[in-house]
Scaffold this motif. Structure first.
Motif: not given
Lengths: 653, 316, 154
Positions: C17, C42-45
């Motif tokens: 993200n 989309r992924v946080p990390c």
């Protein structure tokens, strides 16, 4: 579950290359989608009202908005859901603008891709759970990194608002680049006269703790509760005792030490007080030039110090400060102009940088405010200014405009005439950029009242004529000719780049920076002083080259952001955290071992070791979820099942 | 040596709940795990090329009990790995090691002697194994029927033990050169894919590979059979079976000691160890790390370096 | 349709993200033209990315998978991309034994300011996957049943 899909036109931004109506129709075939429509501007008031009405009318439990990037409007639409009485986390976005409509013109492919992105948003939303944020306390102290004019402004505004401020300054005095300037444009008022009192205020303000000659060593924690390690570098002078009398500087025999405050124009002493108005006005020893510290001889300073402040045994010291917010105001440094071989690359003493010239003009500088050639101390009669040295030049990797050089060059041309009335100034420029209030008038004054001769064109070469002068050869693109000017002194208007070690600081702060080391703002227009890391703000030239008024404005803006943040009773944590299914956990501890935040504890449950997530410490990166082989730790809203569903949705047939 | 081993175990037995070793199974060719509670049980212990099982598989479930275990070199690496992952306590486990001359592959033997009925007698001496079955006698050179893993064995002696009996043997090879892998990968990508399609199609999804694996410690919580997370359907298709093997191998990356239990346990002889061999080589090449040698080591995938020595990221 | 038959291939991107998703946004804001094949999750990390998601994508018929995160040392979560780098590197190595060309999978680092780099990565990776062509999904059913359905549908 009943899902509503809203496909935004964004005026023509999306509709121009995506058939939003077709995307909305296609969405109706996706599982659990019971309502779908296209909408002109989903984020506008009527757009949001339309979403609320549809939620009520169609009894929707979740919403997908296909529009711009969630990095922009996810918070907006979550609030919309909240107003409609839904949990704000029952929401997903499909980014069909930045990732679709703006990057290609093939309407068929775009429409198809947009529908696919809506599909994955729907599949993810189907597996969302309502989430509620946890509240936590705020430590209402703020750290300001950098004591230039932007940092000073931010610190004073925060302190005046009643916040405790910790200021960390790398040099032994605050004041930054502005303190080195003689005068400021476009008013030609004395720089230290306007900055000095503000520096004094920093020193005297009861809410401000100043660590000069110090650097931020590490930063941990998160918005509201940061823990910062500050390294106080050894000065070898006990500042509690030092009165700043300067006796030690007088008696220091090491006279070839650099004098960074004076931009190395003249050698300094190993023990030094940068300038008379320094804050704090304390001496510090440059260890590598001190005869006592390098050869264990001398020690004159200790002998003459009336307050017994010298301590050759001093060591760096680490201090821990706890703060709730951070303002980075680390400013800029000058581009390394010596890469310009054609301008002498640092070999000709009479080719100086603009900042060196400022020190020459300044009454507190090494020449006492008399403009003298470094080579022979003579007063120059012909001064040539070369603009855009390290700005707007792709060949040296600096394609951007530093913004303020046109203005300070005009100022320096004016000051040259003031100092040496029979002098002539020539300015080689590319374009004159003077868009601020009274700026264009100012450059015109330099030309019209002070007779500075502006020549539009780049300088190709500077070389000594062998008789004590420098030949500046360049193009005059308006006349279409080559020109040569003989100069007594050449001043390079060197462009700005991010302060040294900015990338390293950015890494500590977990904020982004660009290829030149400038810190990235949260949004180029709408979040100019925010960063993507909550609780970390930017002020001044660390975000990009800017002049004093803009830096001060940002200092105040960053302060306002911190004051706003701290005005909340409590902060809410992002509820998208990790969660352990203790039935599945086998207690191997791999998650706890890798968690970057120490947010996972190993506990015991009925005699079995189990992992446990500390919700307010967890930052939601999901590393644990990728580490756990049996999937016992899941990141809420980014669960294995959600990502798998997205993958499957994209790989049908 | 066997007698010496028995004596050692008998001496230690009073302090232990039991000791796990091998005994003779349903016939002379098949050894079986043996749980020794009493000194008389110890007399049933056998040691030799038929001790194919990796008994470390039992240990995690016995955590908290004081047990002994007899190990070959490869088995001992599994014990080291379990210790590293805190799945067993060092003070609860007494390890009996002895030099290993390699084990047999029953699959290879079956290929020689065919699907015979009763095995009448088995003898091994001087590198030869003689099996008498249904009146016929089959002589096989041990090196021809040796388990593949023994061909590249670097640790014939237990890497850690409390009691080591017998004289330590020199390793089979100094370096594992992964020739098996190189040979497989000499095929074009499409042929490799086709090979696995056919092999995975034969898989009966019995999970014997997983159950025999000493490091498949998720046990009842294996993602292969859960709905949350729902990595696999219960469909009998190639995709899910292939995916399961990838999951198994990936979960073992940096942990697998290539003991080969997965492949040995496979009832339809799918060469599933090859997947793990690939990871093992990648881990060795990238991090110069061998799993199961040091219980105190941090495995490479649970660690990092800011500047990696052997990772060259793609420049675009 | 997931992709336009004959024109696009199935390429899945997993983006963090904070950096790469932002970099893709920056590329969009700057109107940097890109091929249309890529679909972004989309992924946080990047540390959230279990290499098995990549495997799953290939099993299900993705022709290429691209992972992109923050540059090493710039991770929003300090260390996530360091772990990701090791796991993804080893996994990239691994897939060749499955018969999947390692070039079908790339991981890289693109910061939020690097719109141009993102355009370059997407363009080059898409071309790279097109050079390899489509990768058949692994059949969801057994080969026998697959053969039967194929004969049933001439």
């Amino acid at each position: 579950m009943k899902i509503g899909v809203f496909v935004c036109h964004c005026g023509s931004n999306i509709e121009g290359t995506v058939d939003t109506k077709t995307v909305a129709e296609a969405s109706l075939d996706f599982p659990e989608v019971t309502f779908a429509t296209d909408t002109m501007y989903a984020c506008s008031e009527p757009g949001q009202d339309g979403i609320i009405e549809a939620i009520e009318e169609h009894k929707l439990d979740g919403v997908v908005v296909a529009s711009c990037t969630p990095r922009m409007h996810e918070p907006t639409f979550r609030k919309t859901l909240e107003r409609a009485g839904l949990n704000p986390y029952m929401f997903e976005m499909a980014n069909i603008r930045e990732h679709v409509s703006w990057i290609g013109k093939d309407r068929e492919a775009n429409t198809n891709k947009a529908a696919d992105l809506v599909r994955i948003a729907v599949e993810k939303l189907r597996r969302n759970q309502p989430l509620t944020p946890k509240e936590f306390d705020i430590n209402r102290r703020v750290l300001v990194i950098g004591g230039g004019v932007a940092g000073i402004q931010a610190a004073l505004d925060c302190a005046e608002a009643g916040l405790e401020v910790v200021m960390v300054e790398r040099e032994s005095t605050i004041g930054g680049k502005m303190a080195k300037l003689d005068k400021t444009f476009p008013t030609v008022d004395c720089s230290s006269c306007i900055l000095g009192p503000r520096m004094v205020e920093i020193a005297q303000h009861p809410n401000i703790t100043l660590y000069a000659y110090s650097e931020v060593e590490s930063v941990s924690g998160y918005v509201g509760n940061f823990e910062v390690q500050v390294k106080k570098k050894a000065t070898y002078v006990d500042w509690a005792k030092c009165t700043g009398c300067g006796e030690c500087v007088e008696k220091c025999p090491s006279r070839k030490a650099p004098d960074p405050f004076n931009e190395l124009l003249a050698p300094g002493r190993a023990i030094n007080i940068p300038f008379p108005q320094a804050i704090p006005k304390k001496a510090y020893i440059q260890a590598e030039h001190c005869i006592k510290l390098t050869k264990d001889k001398c020690g004159n300073c200790a002998k003459v110090c009336p307050s017994d402040a010298i301590n050759f045994e001093a060591k760096d010291e680490i201090i821990t400060e706890e703060v709730g917010g951070i303002i980075a105001a680390t400013g800029y440094d000058l581009f390394d102009w010596t890469v310009y071989e054609e301008y002498g690359g640092g070999r000709y003493p009479d080719v100086v940088t603009s900042l060196q010239y400022e020190r020459m003009l300044s009454a507190s500088g090494p020449t006492g405010g008399h403009v003298k050639r470094p080579s022979d101390g003579k007063e120059p009669k012909k001064v040539v200014f070369i603009q855009c040295v390290g700005s707007r030049d792709k060949s040296v990797g600096r394609p951007y405009c530093s913004g303020f050089c046109c203005m300070y060059t005009a100022k320096q041309a004016i000051l040259t005439k003031d100092h040496i009335p029979d002098s002539e100034s020539y300015v080689f420029y590319m374009d004159i950029r003077a868009p601020g209030k009274l700026y264009d008038e100012f450059t015109r004054r330099a030309m019209e009242e002070y007779g500075a001769q502006y020549i539009r064109g780049r300088v190709g070469m500077v070389y000594p004529d062998g008789e004590g002068q420098l030949v500046v050869r360049g193009a005059d693109t308006l006349m279409g000719t080559q020109v040569e000017v003989k100069a007594d002194l050449v001043v390079l208007a060197v462009g700005a780049e991010a302060a040294k070690n900015s990338p390293q600081l950015a890494e500590k702060l977990r904020i982004s920076y660009d290829a030149y080391g400038f810190f990235m703002e949260g949004h180029p227009k709408l979040k100019p002083v925010e960063t993507n890391t909550a609780g970390v703000y930017l002020a001044g030239a660390c975000q990009g080259a800017k002049d004093i008024p803009a830096s001060v404005g940002q200092g105040s803006a960053a302060a306002a952001k911190v004051i706003g943040l701290f005005s909340k009773e409590k902060l809410k944590s992002d509820p998208q955290t990790a969660l352990v299914d203790i039935k599945r956990c086998i207690g191997c501890g791999k998650c706890a071992e890798t968690c970057p935040f120490g947010a996972i504890n190993m506990t015991e449950f009925r005699g079995q070791p189990k992992a446990e997530v500390l919700e307010t410490v967890c930052q939601g990166c999901g590393l644990c979820a990728a580490t756990c082989p049996q999937g016992a730790v899941q990141l809420k809203h980014f669960t294995d099942n959600q990502i798998l569903a997205e993958v499957e949705a994209l790989c049908r047939f | 040596m066997l007698e010496q081993l028995k004596d050692t175990i008998k001496k230690a037995l009073p302090e232990l709940d039991f000791v796990i070793g091998w005994g003779m199974g349903f016939d002379a060719l098949h050894a079986t795990p043996l749980f020794m509670y009493e000194p008389e049980d110890v007399d049933k212990l056998v040691w030799g090329p038929l001790n194919v099982h990796n008994l470390a598989t039992y240990l995690p479930a016995l955590k908290g009990r004081k047990v002994g275990i007899v190990v070959k070199g490869c088995d001992s690496r599994s014990v080291a790995e379990l210790l590293q992952e805190n799945l067993i306590n060092r003070e609860d486990v007494v390890i009996f090691g002895a030099p290993c001359r390699g084990t047999v592959s029953l699959t290879k033997i079956r290929k020689v002697i065919g699907n015979t009925g009763l095995i009448e007698d088995v003898n091994y001496a001087d590198g030869t194994l003689t099996v008498k079955a249904e009146g016929a006698s089959h002589e096989m050179a041990l090196k021809d029927i040796r388990a593949d893993k023994c061909g590249y064995c670097r640790f014939p002696n237990a890497v850690l033990s409390d009691h080591f009996v017998g004289e330590k043997r020199a390793p089979q090879v100094e370096e594992d050169t992964f020739e098996d892998l190189a040979e497989f990968e000499s095929q074009p990508f499409e042929e490799r894919r086709d090979f696995w399609m056919k092999e995975m199609d034969r898989c009966i999804r019995c999970y014997a590979c997983r159950n025999a694996c000493p490091l498949c410690v998720c046990r009842d919580h294996c993602v292969a059979q859960s709905r949350d997370p729902h990595w696999l359907s219960q469909q009998d298709g190639v995709r899910d079976k292939f995916m399961f093997q990838i999951i198994h191998a990936t979960h073992l990356a940096g942990r697998c000691t290539t003991c080969g239990e997965c492949e040995r346990a496979c009832p339809v002889d799918i060469p599933v160890l090859l997947f793990k061999r690939k990871f093992t080589k990648a881990i060795k090449d990238t991090f110069d790390y061998d799993a199961g040698l040091d219980p105190e080591a941090t495995p490479p995938l649970l660690a990092f370096k800011a500047n990696e020595d052997n990772i060259k990221e793609k420049e675009w | 349709m997931p992709v336009l038959e004959g024109r696009e291939l199935r390429i899945i991107g997993f983006l963090c993200n904070w950096c790469s998703y932002g970099g893709a946004d920056t590329a969009g804001v700057a109107r940097f033209d890109q091929p249309t094949d890529l679909r972004i999750i989309r992924v946080p990390c990047s540390g959230r990315i279990d290499p098995l998601f990549v495997a799953k994508a290939f099993m299900n018929g993705a022709d290429g998978v691209l992972v992109s995160g923050c540059h090493p040392r710039d991770c929003h979560y300090a260390e996530g991309n360091f772990y990701a780098r090791r796991r993804l590197e080893v996994f990239k190595n691994f897939i060749s034994v499955l018969g999947i060309e390692p070039e079908r999978f790339e991981y890289t680092w693109v910061s939020a300011s690097e719109g141009q780099r993102w355009q370059e990565v997407v363009t080059k990776f898409t071309n790279q996957v097109h050079t390899l062509g489509p990768l058949a999904p692994v059949p969801e059913i057994s080969l026998d049943r697959l053969a039967a359905t194929e004969t049933a549908q001439p």
